[in-house]
Design a protein around this motif. Structure first.
Motif, short mmCIF file in Angstrom:
data_model
loop_
_atom_site.label_atom_id
_atom_site.label_comp_id
_atom_site.label_asym_id
_atom_site.label_seq_id
_atom_site.Cartn_x
_atom_site.Cartn_y
_atom_site.Cartn_z
N ASP A 131 -66.56 9.19 36.23
CA ASP A 131 -65.43 9.08 36.33
C ASP A 131 -64.35 10.16 35.86
O ASP A 131 -64.60 10.67 34.86
N PRO A 132 -63.33 10.33 36.84
CA PRO A 132 -62.77 11.57 36.37
C PRO A 132 -61.58 11.20 35.25
O PRO A 132 -61.06 12.20 34.61
N ALA A 133 -61.42 9.83 34.97
CA ALA A 133 -60.67 9.49 33.63
C ALA A 133 -61.53 10.00 32.26
O ALA A 133 -60.77 10.53 31.44
N GLN A 134 -62.76 9.76 32.29
CA GLN A 134 -63.54 10.27 31.14
C GLN A 134 -63.60 11.77 30.91
O GLN A 134 -63.31 12.27 30.03
N ALA A 135 -63.61 12.52 32.22
CA ALA A 135 -63.62 13.74 32.29
C ALA A 135 -62.11 14.41 31.68
O ALA A 135 -62.16 15.39 30.79
N MET A 136 -61.16 13.49 31.99
CA MET A 136 -59.73 14.16 31.69
C MET A 136 -59.41 13.88 30.23
O MET A 136 -58.81 14.79 29.56
N GLU A 137 -60.05 12.69 29.66
CA GLU A 137 -59.83 12.34 28.33
C GLU A 137 -60.67 13.47 27.54
O GLU A 137 -60.19 13.98 26.37
N GLU A 138 -61.69 13.98 27.68
CA GLU A 138 -62.64 15.09 26.99
C GLU A 138 -61.57 16.25 27.18
O GLU A 138 -61.60 17.06 26.35
N LEU A 139 -61.24 16.60 28.40
CA LEU A 139 -60.37 17.87 28.82
C LEU A 139 -59.33 17.77 27.75
O LEU A 139 -59.03 18.92 27.03
N ASN A 140 -58.37 16.65 27.72
CA ASN A 140 -57.44 16.65 26.94
C ASN A 140 -57.69 17.04 25.50
O ASN A 140 -56.98 17.44 24.93
N ARG A 141 -58.77 16.31 25.01
CA ARG A 141 -59.17 16.57 23.15
C ARG A 141 -59.15 18.09 23.21
O ARG A 141 -58.84 18.80 22.35
N VAL A 142 -60.08 18.69 24.18
CA VAL A 142 -60.18 20.23 24.03
C VAL A 142 -58.96 21.01 23.99
O VAL A 142 -58.47 21.99 23.34
N MET A 143 -58.12 20.71 25.03
CA MET A 143 -56.83 21.30 25.30
C MET A 143 -55.98 21.18 24.20
O MET A 143 -55.24 22.28 23.97
N TYR A 144 -55.94 19.95 23.61
CA TYR A 144 -54.94 19.95 22.54
C TYR A 144 -55.28 20.87 21.26
O TYR A 144 -54.38 21.39 20.43
N SER A 145 -56.52 21.16 21.06
CA SER A 145 -57.02 21.92 19.92
C SER A 145 -56.86 23.19 20.26
O SER A 145 -56.91 24.18 19.17
N SER A 146 -56.70 23.78 21.42
CA SER A 146 -56.83 25.20 21.78
C SER A 146 -55.39 25.90 22.71
O SER A 146 -55.38 27.02 22.60
N ALA A 147 -54.75 24.82 22.97
CA ALA A 147 -53.69 25.23 24.07
C ALA A 147 -52.45 25.91 23.05
O ALA A 147 -52.30 25.31 21.81
N GLN A 148 -51.45 26.66 23.63
CA GLN A 148 -50.53 27.08 22.72
C GLN A 148 -49.39 26.16 22.49
O GLN A 148 -49.38 25.00 23.31
N PRO A 149 -48.75 26.22 21.45
CA PRO A 149 -47.46 25.04 21.18
C PRO A 149 -46.65 24.90 22.50
O PRO A 149 -46.25 26.04 22.94
N GLU A 150 -46.26 23.83 22.85
CA GLU A 150 -45.35 23.29 23.83
C GLU A 150 -46.05 23.95 25.09
O GLU A 150 -45.18 24.27 26.00
N GLU A 151 -47.35 24.20 25.30
CA GLU A 151 -48.00 24.61 26.46
C GLU A 151 -48.73 23.23 27.04
O GLU A 151 -49.53 22.88 26.59
N PHE A 152 -48.23 22.47 27.91
CA PHE A 152 -48.83 21.51 28.31
C PHE A 152 -48.99 21.52 30.03
O PHE A 152 -48.79 22.59 30.71
N VAL A 153 -50.21 20.70 30.49
CA VAL A 153 -50.80 20.86 31.69
C VAL A 153 -50.70 19.40 32.55
O VAL A 153 -51.10 18.45 31.82
N SER A 154 -50.01 19.50 33.64
CA SER A 154 -50.12 18.23 34.38
C SER A 154 -51.11 18.51 35.59
O SER A 154 -51.46 19.59 36.07
N MET A 155 -52.02 17.40 35.80
CA MET A 155 -53.15 17.50 36.66
C MET A 155 -53.47 16.40 37.49
O MET A 155 -53.11 15.20 36.79
N PHE A 156 -53.85 16.59 38.77
CA PHE A 156 -54.30 15.34 39.41
C PHE A 156 -55.66 15.67 40.04
O PHE A 156 -56.09 16.76 40.55
#
Length: 364
Positions: A214-239
């Motif tokens: 399910d891509p939603a599960q992959a997205m949730e896991e990706l979101n957790r990883v990105m939140y801990s490693s991304a630069q402040p105010e650096e966000f990602v939109s994705m489909f």
């Protein structure tokens, strides 16, 4: 030996000495020229540095030959006892004396010219690297060639904006023998850091889609990883669209991305966002939806650089994308992508300021 023989022979000796001085300078510049030509042949680039070194070398060589010829003529004249007027000898002796007197200076100038040619070549290499780096990053993030998959026609287009480096990306690949993934995304900002983030997101998602059906599960896991490693105010939109070839369906999930448009059963409908931007909320939840995908159906994904093309206060908008798709949904995906980009360019009252990525997939 008469004085009329001694004077030209003496001046001939001075000319020969001057020829040696200029010859040493020419030899140094020739080395510089060959070094620059080798560097250009090895790494490419413009000919400016080589032209500079070649010009300096030819001037020094010309002067060397001139003094060498004078030395030969005067030596022959002195040996044959030909008469030479004092004025003619003095006329030759003056530039000879100048060459000998400033010989060290001439060699220093040749050394400076050699260093200048090398520095110019290095500057050209830096400029070439600065110019190539964005293109190489863009090719990794939005490749010009996508894998060929039987039963699917793929179109793509990427247009860099006015920023230094790209944050838009797309991908199309198999996650299993019967499943295909189509991905498009955009990282906020411009420059090297968003490009690096886009690269990380693109390839980390490849790993996660191998683990989750399910891509939603992959997205949730990706979101957790990105939140801990991304630069402040650096966000990602994705489909993400996951095609199941056995079931004849496509399951989609979005993270704050512009809607994808699906042509199915004679109608064009949006597949809207159903989750927050990545790296915005570590507890963000994502949902997915599954729809049938039949022969001739078409899915169009794009980044907001397309819909945010501006004419005054007006934006190109999502509905114009849908209108173009409705007019001729049977067009080849590659042609459709180019038509969408051209329509945005025609609409805008200036160059497109943001990167634009478009991906179209038709079930053949």
């Amino acid at each position: 030996m008469h004085m009329q023989n001694v004077v030209p022979i003496l001046v001939a000796a001075l000319c020969a000495a001057a020829a040696v001085v200029w010859g040493r300078s020419a030899r140094r510049l020739k080395r510089a020229l060959h070094r620059v030509e080798r560097e250009i042949a090895r790494s490419g680039g413009g000919p400016e540095a080589a032209d500079l070194a070649r010009s300096s070398y030819r001037k020094e060589l010309h002067t060397t030959l001139l003094y060498g010829i004078l030395a030969l003529v005067l030596a022959v004249a002195g040996g044959l006892g030909r008469p030479w007027t004092t004025l003619s000898v003095v006329a030759v002796a003056v530039p000879v004396a100048m060459s000998l007197g400033y010989g060290r200076g001439f060699l220093n100038e040749a050394s400076i010219a050699e260093q200048r040619a090398t520095l110019l070549r290095r500057a050209e290499e830096v400029l070439q690297q600065d110019d190539l780096a964005p293109r190489r990053w863009a090719e990794r993030l939005a490749p010009s060639e996508l894998p060929t998959v039987e039963g699917f026609d793929i179109g793509r287009v990427y247009e860099p904006g006015t920023g230094a480096m790209a944050g838009d990306f797309y991908d199309f690949y198999r996650t299993s023998p019967s499943r295909l993934a189509a991905v498009i995304g955009d990282v906020t900002g411009h420059g090297i850091e968003p490009s690096i983030t886009a690269f990380q997101v693109k390839y980390l998602l490849r790993v996660l889609l191998q683990q989750y059906r399910d891509p939603a599960q992959a997205m949730e896991e990706l979101n957790r990883v990105m939140y801990s490693s991304a630069q402040p105010e650096e966000f990602v939109s994705m489909f993400v669209a996951l095609f199941d070839l056995d079931m004849g369906t496509v399951r989609t999930c979005s993270a704050g991305h512009p809607p994808a448009w699906l042509f199915h059963d004679g109608d064009v409908r949006p597949l809207s966002a159903n989750g927050p931007l990545l790296a915005l909320d570590p507890k963000g939840t994502y949902g997915s939806r599954e729809v049938p995908l039949e022969e001739g159906d078409l899915l169009v994904l794009y980044t907001d650089g397309l819909t945010e093309a501006r004419a005054g206060e007006n934006l190109f908008g999502d509905e114009r994308v849908a209108a173009i798709l409705r007019r001729d949904p049977g067009r080849e995906p590659e042609y459709l992508c180019k038509a969408l980009l051209e329509a945005a360019r025609d609409f805008a009252d200036g160059p497109l300021s943001d990167d634009v990525a478009i991906l179209a997939i038709r079930r053949a």
